[in-house]
Design a protein around this motif. Sequence first.
Motif, PDB file in Angstrom:
ATOM      1  N   GLY A   1       0.790  -1.224   0.000  1.00 38.91           N
ATOM      2  CA  GLY A   1       0.000   0.000   0.000  1.00 38.91           C
ATOM      3  C   GLY A   1       0.820   1.270   0.000  1.00 38.91           C
ATOM      4  O   GLY A   1       0.299   2.345  -0.299  1.00 38.91           O
TER       5      GLY A   1
ATOM      6  N   LYS B   1      -1.508   4.343  -1.311  1.00 35.56           N
ATOM      7  CA  LYS B   1      -2.556   3.937  -2.236  1.00 35.56           C
ATOM      8  C   LYS B   1      -3.923   3.947  -1.560  1.00 35.56           C
ATOM      9  O   LYS B   1      -4.039   3.747  -0.347  1.00 35.56           O
ATOM     10  CB  LYS B   1      -2.265   2.532  -2.779  1.00 35.56           C
ATOM     11  N   ALA B   2      -4.946   4.195  -2.370  1.00 39.86           N
ATOM     12  CA  ALA B   2      -6.311   4.133  -1.863  1.00 39.86           C
ATOM     13  C   ALA B   2      -6.608   2.723  -1.356  1.00 39.86           C
ATOM     14  O   ALA B   2      -6.205   1.725  -1.965  1.00 39.86           O
ATOM     15  CB  ALA B   2      -7.294   4.522  -2.965  1.00 39.86           C
ATOM     16  N   GLY B   3      -7.294   2.639  -0.234  1.00 43.94           N
ATOM     17  CA  GLY B   3      -7.619   1.353   0.358  1.00 43.94           C
ATOM     18  C   GLY B   3      -6.594   0.857   1.354  1.00 43.94           C
ATOM     19  O   GLY B   3      -6.809  -0.189   1.973  1.00 43.94           O
ATOM     20  N   THR B   4      -5.498   1.577   1.511  1.00 47.48           N
ATOM     21  CA  THR B   4      -4.489   1.179   2.491  1.00 47.48           C
ATOM     22  C   THR B   4      -5.020   1.409   3.898  1.00 47.48           C
ATOM     23  O   THR B   4      -5.634   2.448   4.186  1.00 47.48           O
ATOM     24  CB  THR B   4      -3.196   1.978   2.286  1.00 47.48           C
TER      25      THR B   4
END
Length: 229
Positions: free
Chosen positions: A171, A194-197
């Motif tokens: 991430g 990163k998105a969603g990390t």
Amino acid sequence: MSLPLSPAPNEFPSYRMAEFLPAFLLGWGIGAALVFGVRALGGALLTDPCQGHTLLALIMPLVLGPGGLGFTAFNFRRPKRAALGLGLVVASLMPALSVGARDIGALRGSGCAGGYVVLSASGGPTDRSSSISTLSLRVGESRTLSGRVGGYTPSTHPGLFTLAADSNTPGITVQLPKTQVRAGEVFPVTVSVKAGTGVNSYTVGVQARQIVDGKSVAAVGTLEVNARP
């Protein structure tokens, strides 16, 4: 017939300046002479520019300090000898420790003490005070930092260092637009979450390596990235 009274065994001894100062200066002079004598002898015997010099820089402060304190404590009731020991203790600080610290600084500047990568949030890390060890980023955010290979100089290590990045989680990514730099050269380092990390603390690193005479020399810098929502 009465016997003369002897001083109480726990009586604190008296220190007179006329006796204390000459013995103290003698102890300091002996310590200083040992520092520079051992330093000169070690410099003549150590042929490798790096190996053994750190021990040489530290041995006299470590010997004179505890040794002088022990000598002083053992001769506490003998003012002249105690003053001599105190002179050795002071010599362990000046000149032993000051000279040793300067020698270690010179070793680090020549690359003998290893290298490091300075990461800075400013435009260019020209000094150690601008470096950072932690970085807070929102999930999906990126930040471009400045990096610099320290601990080596262009004169001692004139070749190129190859850069590489490392992260303990997918991430967090670290991008290095430059793959090769010289010692002291400033280069960009882009850190992205990163998105969603997951919201947590992660560790990333930047390594710089160079081959000198068939041996690999390295400089490493680490950064703690705090991902937040």
